[in-house]
Design a protein around this motif. Structure first.
Motif, PDB file in Angstrom:
ATOM      1  N   ILE A 189      11.542 -14.380  24.248  1.00  0.00           N
ATOM      2  CA  ILE A 189      12.831 -13.701  24.294  1.00  0.00           C
ATOM      3  C   ILE A 189      12.878 -12.755  23.094  1.00  0.00           C
ATOM      4  O   ILE A 189      12.769 -13.198  21.952  1.00  0.00           O
TER       5      ILE A 189
ATOM      6  N   ARG B 100      11.730 -12.469  17.671  1.00  0.00           N
ATOM      7  CA  ARG B 100      11.253 -13.013  18.941  1.00  0.00           C
ATOM      8  C   ARG B 100      11.390 -14.533  18.917  1.00  0.00           C
ATOM      9  O   ARG B 100      11.083 -15.165  17.915  1.00  0.00           O
TER      10      ARG B 100
ATOM     11  N   LEU C  76      17.213 -18.496  33.268  1.00  0.00           N
ATOM     12  CA  LEU C  76      17.319 -17.452  32.249  1.00  0.00           C
ATOM     13  C   LEU C  76      17.564 -16.088  32.907  1.00  0.00           C
ATOM     14  O   LEU C  76      18.421 -15.318  32.460  1.00  0.00           O
TER      15      LEU C  76
ATOM     16  N   VAL D 292      12.581  -9.772  27.881  1.00  0.00           N
ATOM     17  CA  VAL D 292      11.967 -11.091  28.055  1.00  0.00           C
ATOM     18  C   VAL D 292      10.587 -10.859  28.646  1.00  0.00           C
ATOM     19  O   VAL D 292      10.442 -10.139  29.639  1.00  0.00           O
TER      20      VAL D 292
ATOM     21  N   LEU E 280      20.858 -13.777  32.300  1.00  0.00           N
ATOM     22  CA  LEU E 280      20.736 -12.417  31.767  1.00  0.00           C
ATOM     23  C   LEU E 280      21.370 -11.407  32.717  1.00  0.00           C
ATOM     24  O   LEU E 280      22.080 -10.492  32.289  1.00  0.00           O
TER      25      LEU E 280
ATOM     26  N   VAL F  61      19.792  -9.943  23.584  1.00  0.00           N
ATOM     27  CA  VAL F  61      18.449  -9.975  24.168  1.00  0.00           C
ATOM     28  C   VAL F  61      18.096  -8.588  24.696  1.00  0.00           C
ATOM     29  O   VAL F  61      18.821  -8.008  25.498  1.00  0.00           O
TER      30      VAL F  61
ATOM     31  N   TRP G 187      23.190 -13.665  24.859  1.00  0.00           N
ATOM     32  CA  TRP G 187      22.576 -12.832  25.891  1.00  0.00           C
ATOM     33  C   TRP G 187      22.743 -11.353  25.579  1.00  0.00           C
ATOM     34  O   TRP G 187      21.890 -10.539  25.921  1.00  0.00           O
TER      35      TRP G 187
END
Length: 148
Positions: free
Chosen positions: A107, A114, A134, A98, A138, A95, A92
């Protein structure tokens, strides 16, 4: 939070099932007519071959449908995606963004990497739950509590 699995399944192979049903009916009719009307034994062989083909088609359709599933596992630290020919994972913390389209979720890990999840059946309940899970994970990884 603990780990959570989401399974995205492809649409059922209805054309293959319908074709198998037609093959099975034609094969059964040929087998019965050959016995009842004393027709050529070759017609019975053709009937048995059609029946065997119908069963084989059903088995192949079921196996391919099961194999095309995508399993997404979310943990507190990141995610793992296992598909028929790919395996992706990420944390996470990596990332950056999104993005979501009606049938897919992307993502982003910086400008170059990606990971794209596509729901072949369109918008499903599982895709909605996956997206919500998700977002929660996050938020939790970034210290957001959802309260103002």
């Amino acid at each position: 939070m603990s780990s959570r699995l989401h399974v995205l399944t492809p649409p059922l192979p209805l054309r293959a099932v319908a074709l198998a049903a037609v093959l099975a009916i034609v094969g059964a009719v040929l087998i019965v007519l050959t016995s009842a009307l004393d027709l050529l034994a070759a017609l019975a062989v053709v009937g048995w071959l059609l029946l065997a083909g119908a069963v084989a088609l059903l088995v192949v359709a079921a196996m391919s449908w099961r194999r095309m599933r995508v399993v997404v596992e979310f943990t507190d630290g990141g995610y793992r995606i296992n598909g028929p020919e790919s395996h992706e994972e990420g944390s996470w913390a990596d990332v950056t963004k999104v993005t979501q389209a009606p049938t897919s979720l992307t993502i982003h890990h910086g400008p170059d990497r990606r990971v794209r999840l596509v729901s072949p059946r369109g918008v499903t309940a599982e895709m909605v739950h996956l997206t919500a899970d998700l977002a929660k994970r996050l938020d939790a990884s970034r210290g957001y509590t959802g309260q103002l």
